[in-house]
Design an enzyme around this catalytic site. Sequence first.
Site, PDB file in Angstrom:
ATOM      1  N   LYS A 274       0.834  -1.205   0.000  1.00 50.91           N
ATOM      2  CA  LYS A 274       0.000   0.000   0.000  1.00 50.91           C
ATOM      3  C   LYS A 274       0.868   1.255   0.000  1.00 50.91           C
ATOM      4  CE  LYS A 274      -2.447   2.962   3.152  1.00 50.91           C
ATOM      5  NZ  LYS A 274      -2.774   3.201   4.562  1.00 50.91           N
ATOM      6  N   CYS A 349     -19.841   4.088   4.171  1.00 54.05           N
ATOM      7  CA  CYS A 349     -19.643   2.625   4.247  1.00 54.05           C
ATOM      8  C   CYS A 349     -18.622   2.309   5.331  1.00 54.05           C
ATOM      9  CB  CYS A 349     -19.185   2.103   2.892  1.00 54.05           C
ATOM     10  SG  CYS A 349     -19.397   0.325   2.682  1.00 54.05           S
ATOM     11  N   CYS A 356     -26.281   2.267   5.404  1.00 52.89           N
ATOM     12  CA  CYS A 356     -26.915   1.840   4.152  1.00 52.89           C
ATOM     13  C   CYS A 356     -28.185   2.631   3.859  1.00 52.89           C
ATOM     14  CB  CYS A 356     -27.242   0.341   4.208  1.00 52.89           C
ATOM     15  SG  CYS A 356     -25.792  -0.713   4.445  1.00 52.89           S
TER      16      CYS A 356
END
Length: 384
Positions: A274, A349, A356
């Site tokens: 990463k 999220c 949601c």
Amino acid sequence: MPPSLFLLPRSLLTRIPFLPLSSRARALTMPVTRRPSRSLASEARSPDSKLDPGTECPGGVSDREKRAHLRKKRVKRIVEVDEKRAKEEAADRKVCDLIDIEDFAYDKVNLSAISNDVNLDSSFPASKRKSTHLTDEPKADAPANWEEVLDGIRKMRFADSAPVETMRHEKSASLVPPKEQRFAVLISSLLSSQTKEAVTTGAVQRLSEKGLLDADAIVRTDEATMASLIYPVGFYLRKAHHMKKVAEICLEKYGGDIPRSINELLALPGVGPKIAHLVMIMGWNNVQGICVDTHVHRICNRLGWVSRRGTRQKTSNPEQTRVSLETWLPKDLWDPINPLLVGFGRSVCTPLRPRCGTCIINHLCPSAFKEARSSSSKAKRSPN
């Protein structure tokens, strides 16, 4: 033994002396033609041999010497054949032991794909080199409605603040010289691992005020001082140690600058996939892969965008997610996908109890409302 002797008792046989053989009888005895292999090998190796096994038998020698000469030549041929066979087997083993490109892997995370632009740097020792696989696979089929999903995420991000994008632009617009800017990007990326954005920003600012975003300055500063300045960054003691090592390597090998390839970056202490891809994008403006952190990993699995190779199961770590995502996502989206999903993962999220109900793409998400219901049911079952 004469046949008549078989009629005598055994006790008497032991008392009858046998006469030595006559010269005629000795001449009729069968000569010894077979000898143990050990004696043949020893004779072949003996430096005291009168005859050279590699030459023809000279004239004027006895039959016994001729036979010994032939035996030595036969042993020599056997030894030569065995040596030739051993050399061929050793060569076969050497060919079989060559490292296949599919065997390359990181120290901590197994990989299976990376950009074709990556060059393996032979100047690094094998123990430190963390190489990757090269991907020549065709693009996989993209998930259904992925463009509509991505457009919805963009709309939600633009409606909210975007601290990740702002931070990236501020760093790139800095007036610091390019070499020092790239080194600062590497250090700030090291500090950002498993640390909140605000904490990382504060630590980088304190280092900047002390002039410690420079390789030479970090080398001249002790680890305790570095640790106190970056606290409360996660794993600050370990990161202070890594910063010192990284500064020493960058100063010695790159003149205070940072490496300009993925594999060279991965050779630095504390740098994983990463960070390496993030530094390549922000430091060198060179997109060689997708920067995948926990947010990107989580959201891609919830959306059903990624899976383990050859299966439909979810990926188990960010590196598997990167590999799967790169098989179908257009390369011009490899850079913006990280800040977009990171911001979306922090605001909507979220890891626990994702929102949601407020997400405008919940009708396209296969995981919508499922994790929210499961977390609420667990909370109800837990004792007070």
